[in-house]
Motif scaffolding. Structure first.
Motif, PDB file in Angstrom:
ATOM      1  N   UNK A 115      -3.921   6.561  10.205  1.00  0.00           N
ATOM      2  CA  UNK A 115      -4.059   6.035  11.568  1.00  0.00           C
ATOM      3  C   UNK A 115      -4.518   4.457  11.537  1.00  0.00           C
ATOM      4  N   UNK A 116      -5.209   4.242  10.567  1.00  0.00           N
ATOM      5  CA  UNK A 116      -5.721   2.804  10.535  1.00  0.00           C
ATOM      6  C   UNK A 116      -4.458   1.888  10.154  1.00  0.00           C
ATOM      7  N   UNK A 170      -5.684   0.535   1.680  1.00  0.00           N
ATOM      8  CA  UNK A 170      -5.535   0.517   3.036  1.00  0.00           C
ATOM      9  C   UNK A 170      -6.465  -0.241   3.855  1.00  0.00           C
ATOM     10  N   UNK A 171      -6.009  -0.430   4.906  1.00  0.00           N
ATOM     11  CA  UNK A 171      -6.895  -1.199   5.937  1.00  0.00           C
ATOM     12  C   UNK A 171      -8.220  -0.404   6.337  1.00  0.00           C
ATOM     13  N   UNK A 172      -9.014  -1.311   6.993  1.00  0.00           N
ATOM     14  CA  UNK A 172     -10.222  -0.752   7.412  1.00  0.00           C
ATOM     15  C   UNK A 172      -9.915   0.493   8.578  1.00  0.00           C
ATOM     16  N   UNK A 173     -10.595   1.463   8.627  1.00  0.00           N
ATOM     17  CA  UNK A 173     -10.415   2.700   9.454  1.00  0.00           C
ATOM     18  C   UNK A 173     -10.538   1.921  10.865  1.00  0.00           C
ATOM     19  N   UNK A 174      -9.781   2.841  11.649  1.00  0.00           N
ATOM     20  CA  UNK A 174      -9.687   2.319  13.158  1.00  0.00           C
ATOM     21  C   UNK A 174     -11.254   3.113  13.595  1.00  0.00           C
ATOM     22  N   UNK A 175     -11.760   2.358  14.561  1.00  0.00           N
ATOM     23  CA  UNK A 175     -12.878   2.950  15.394  1.00  0.00           C
ATOM     24  C   UNK A 175     -12.710   3.122  16.831  1.00  0.00           C
ATOM     25  N   UNK A 176     -13.737   3.525  17.389  1.00  0.00           N
ATOM     26  CA  UNK A 176     -13.914   3.668  18.660  1.00  0.00           C
ATOM     27  C   UNK A 176     -15.377   3.732  19.112  1.00  0.00           C
ATOM     28  N   UNK A 204     -13.439   2.940   1.801  1.00  0.00           N
ATOM     29  CA  UNK A 204     -11.970   3.132   2.635  1.00  0.00           C
ATOM     30  C   UNK A 204     -10.944   2.196   1.950  1.00  0.00           C
ATOM     31  N   UNK A 263       0.791  -1.153   0.186  1.00  0.00           N
ATOM     32  CA  UNK A 263      -0.041   0.087  -0.105  1.00  0.00           C
ATOM     33  C   UNK A 263       0.639   1.259   0.031  1.00  0.00           C
ATOM     34  N   UNK A 285      -8.715   0.445  19.406  1.00  0.00           N
ATOM     35  CA  UNK A 285      -9.154   1.239  18.122  1.00  0.00           C
ATOM     36  C   UNK A 285      -9.182   0.259  16.917  1.00  0.00           C
ATOM     37  N   UNK A 325      -1.294   2.551  11.085  1.00  0.00           N
ATOM     38  CA  UNK A 325      -0.704   2.559  12.008  1.00  0.00           C
ATOM     39  C   UNK A 325      -1.235   1.357  13.047  1.00  0.00           C
ATOM     40  N   UNK A 326      -2.442   1.612  13.483  1.00  0.00           N
ATOM     41  CA  UNK A 326      -3.204   0.591  14.398  1.00  0.00           C
ATOM     42  C   UNK A 326      -3.022  -0.769  13.997  1.00  0.00           C
ATOM     43  N   UNK A 327      -3.249  -1.035  12.585  1.00  0.00           N
ATOM     44  CA  UNK A 327      -3.345  -2.393  12.242  1.00  0.00           C
ATOM     45  C   UNK A 327      -2.138  -3.052  11.716  1.00  0.00           C
ATOM     46  N   UNK A 328      -1.147  -2.272  11.102  1.00  0.00           N
ATOM     47  CA  UNK A 328      -0.082  -3.035  10.496  1.00  0.00           C
ATOM     48  C   UNK A 328       1.288  -2.770  11.107  1.00  0.00           C
ATOM     49  N   UNK A 355      -3.239   3.786  16.524  1.00  0.00           N
ATOM     50  CA  UNK A 355      -4.232   3.711  15.791  1.00  0.00           C
ATOM     51  C   UNK A 355      -5.474   4.788  15.981  1.00  0.00           C
ATOM     52  N   UNK A 356      -5.288   5.590  17.023  1.00  0.00           N
ATOM     53  CA  UNK A 356      -6.424   6.555  17.283  1.00  0.00           C
ATOM     54  C   UNK A 356      -6.284   7.654  16.249  1.00  0.00           C
ATOM     55  N   UNK A 357      -7.481   7.929  15.921  1.00  0.00           N
ATOM     56  CA  UNK A 357      -7.327   9.237  15.255  1.00  0.00           C
ATOM     57  C   UNK A 357      -7.628  10.517  16.019  1.00  0.00           C
TER      58      UNK A 357
END
Lengths: 267, 427
Positions: free
Chosen positions: A101-102, B8-14, B3, A90, A133, A104-107, B343-345
């Motif tokens: 952010x995604x 890219x990977x799925x967006x991070x959520x809260x 998305x 990617x 997250x 960072x969080x996942x990969x 992963x926090x936005x």
């Protein structure tokens, strides 16, 4: 200058052509970082770097050499001024903030010198925080965290607060937090900087173990002893990356075999 | 937006639940500081609730002790300050009244001419010591003294007084100007008096004997709005009373005036002058207490001041929350950086700190509401009042605390979101 070259090369999705071969986890091409100002400071000169899956790379350099800049770029904490950066295929340089952010969080998994554990949370909660997250299911988060802590040998300290843990244990918790999301790449910033040599050795053992189990790891350090534990080393000095001599030949050999780990040095 | 467009990977959520849990963890991890932070909001909301509660309670109390009946009743007392033979008596005699009473004979008419008066009349206790009142003429004095009948009183009342009383008759009619003019020996019985005398109907023209003198019963008063002592009395026309027993001696006469709503203060000012233009000072008119004045006093003195104090407390509370949240943001820069790395936005960070300050405010609001309600109830209990808590004052109070917390958290939360993970993670 180089950006035009980059643009032409990457305009087409060339990864479709190499779909059979696994794309490298990290693929930096002509990435540079210039901090604006008068005069502008070039923290990282245009750099090529490839890290294949399962690699264990050490980036060695003194302080101020640009290794933090490199780590921030690799971890998507900062955007390159120019160049292309593909993480697991990617192109992350063009992503929106939300997608970064995604990623960072996942990969990406981070391990910091200062651990950055939340002082009021137990080891389990600190590790589970990394899942916060990523997955909305609280029970799963706890279970994943407990499993990962057991994997790093802290199954007996799940409910300990960071203040009750030794330095080595804290870094183990931090490593567990970094790998609980099964990231594509584990970025370690001076992971042993706050530890004595014996504890540092144990932490490096753990990283080596994780690497054996298939994790792709990049360690940034100024400590040659730590760097020695990596399979591959690159040196960074004044913002320029150079493959360490003894390994560069092997790397070149690997590249010709189309299966190896390649590092493009500076121009 | 798709998305996956960037691969890219799925967006991070809260989720809301996780956000609330994180915020709550932030609140409870430093309980002492949280409590101190809450104090301003607690005081503000508590003051707000108790002021509004006490105001409505006090207003309710005034309402309870003050009614439309009182609002339309004026009594005029004969001060009796001047002894007989004085100018006042002469004046009274000039007006056609016997000595011993300052009210002129045409009191009903004079008062009736005042604007705002509906009905008015004079009444007094007939100066009889131990009158014997009986339904039969032959009863001896001794017999009646033994009986309960001695509790009966004989009241002299003008026809205007009867109307001003607003009585309800169970049977019969009132006596009127005709009886008054002719000094007719007629009477009305209060319900209790009628029961004691054993008289239940008037169509057979029963009579009541007062010291042996017969008075024809015209009607029986079941209930009355004013002059409640009439229920235990025999009411006779004032002209007949004056003729038979003379003017009042022990208890001075009184005028009873029924006014239109709102006219009572005016009537009270005018009545003495209308009755005794030469010596209005001999009469004392008692207007009802002014409810507006009472209520205004409660409103301005109590609520005005304390609501301002409550507002100040709330502002102080907001500043406190803003301060604490800001300090907490600066303190937890590392945590913010870490969360961003995990992963926090930005919006997750904003939401977390905003929820934290809002939770603080809501907690303060809830506590303040509880304290305010307790103050109102405690005050009401101590004073034997009825606690009145308006839902519109109590229910929004916790929300008010929440709003304070939310507003106070805006700046620190936005500032937290602006923190770059890069800077934050640098130690």
């Amino acid at each position: 200058m180089t950006s035009e070259y980059m643009a032409s090369e990457y305009a087409s999705p060339d990864y479709t052509t190499t779909a059979t071969a696994p794309s490298p986890v990290l693929d930096l091409r002509r990435v540079c970082k210039v901090y604006p100002g008068s005069p502008p400071v070039t923290a990282l000169h245009p750099t090529d770097l490839r890290v294949e899956a399962g690699d264990f790379l050490a980036v060695v350099g003194p302080s101020g050499s640009g290794k933090s800049t490199l780590l921030n770029l690799l971890g998507l904490l900062d955007r390159p001024t120019q160049g292309s950066y593909r993480l697991s295929g990617t192109d992350v340089a063009t992503l929106t903030e939300r997608d970064r952010a995604a990623v960072r969080g996942r990969r990406v998994g981070f391990v910091f010198q200062a651990f950055h554990l939340l002082p009021h949370r137990t080891a389990l909660e600190n590790v589970a925080l990394a899942r916060l997250y990523v997955t909305p299911r609280g029970a799963h988060r706890q279970a994943d965290a407990a499993r990962t802590l057991r994997e790093v040998g802290l199954g007996h300290r799940l409910d300990a607060l960071p203040s009750q843990l030794s330095g080595g244990e804290r870094q183990r918790v931090a490593i567990a937090r970094a790998v609980v999301n099964t990231p594509d790449i584990l970025l370690c910033d001076e992971p042993t900087g706050n530890l004595d040599s014996a504890t540092a050795g144990a932490v490096m053992d753990l990283l080596a173990e994780l690497n054996q189990a298939g994790a792709t790891i990049v360690v940034i350090t100024h400590d040659p002893a730590v760097a020695q534990r990596a399979r591959r080393r690159v040196t960074i000095l004044d913002g320029r990356l150079s493959e360490t001599a003894c390994l560069s030949e092997k790397a070149r050999l690997s590249e010709t075999a189309k299966s190896g780990r390649t590092a493009g040095g500076p121009r | 937006m798709n998305r996956r467009r960037h691969d890219g990977p799925a967006a991070t959520r809260l989720t809301w639940r996780d956000m609330a849990a994180e915020a709550l963890a932030g609140v409870v991890q430093r309980p002492g500081r949280s409590v101190l932070t809450l104090l301003g909001t607690v005081l503000g909301v508590g003051a707000f609730v108790s002021v509004l509660g006490l105001t409505s309670t006090a207003t309710g109390q005034i309402g309870a002790s003050f009614s439309l009946l009182q609002d339309t009743t004026v009594t005029v007392d004969d001060t009796g300050a001047t002894p007989h033979g004085s100018v006042a008596s002469v004046a009274a005699q000039d007006a056609g009244m016997d000595a011993g009473m300052d009210f002129p004979a045409d009191t009903d008419e004079r008062l009736g001419r005042l604007n705002g008066v509906v009905d008015a009349g004079v009444w007094w206790n007939v100066p009889l010591r131990h009158p014997t009142v009986s339904a039969r003429p032959e009863v001896t004095t001794a017999a009646t003294t033994d009986s309960d009948l001695t509790g009966l009183r004989v009241l002299a009342a003008s026809p205007g007084t009867l109307r001003a009383m607003q009585p309800t008759l169970s049977t019969g009619t009132l006596f009127n100007e005709f009886h008054q003019r002719r000094k007719e020996r007629v009477c009305l019985l209060g319900s209790t008096a009628a029961r004691l005398l054993g008289i239940t109907r008037v169509d057979n023209r029963p009579a009541v004997f007062i010291d042996g003198a017969a008075y024809t019963v015209l009607g029986i008063v079941a209930t009355t709005q004013r002059l409640p002592q009439s229920l235990l009395s025999v009411l006779i026309p004032s002209s007949a009373a004056l003729h038979a027993y003379g003017p009042p001696t022990d208890d001075p006469a009184q005028a009873l005036i029924r006014t239109r709503t709102g006219a009572a203060p005016l009537v009270a000012r005018q009545a003495p002058l209308a009755l005794l233009p030469v010596h209005p000072g001999l009469l004392h008119a008692v207007p009802p207490p002014d409810p507006h004045e009472l209520r205004d006093r409660v409103d301005t003195d109590l609520s005005g001041l304390f609501l301002v104090l409550a507002a100040i407390c709330l502002i102080v509370g907001a500043v406190g929350i803003a301060n604490t949240t800001l300090v907490s943001v600066l303190e937890r820069t590392g945590e913010i950086g870490l969360r961003r790395a995990l992963g926090a936005r930005r919006r997750h960070i904003t939401a977390q700190f905003l929820t934290e300050s809002t939770a603080l405010g809501a907690l303060g609001g809830l506590t303040g509401t509880v304290i305010g309600v307790a103050v109102v109830i405690g005050t009401a209990l101590a004073r034997h009042w009825t606690a009145v808590l308006q839902p519109y004052a109590v229910l929004p109070a916790p929300l008010m605390g929440m709003a304070v917390g939310f507003l106070a958290g805006l700046y620190p939360a936005l500032r937290a979101a602006r923190i770059e993970p890069l800077e934050a993670l640098r130690h």
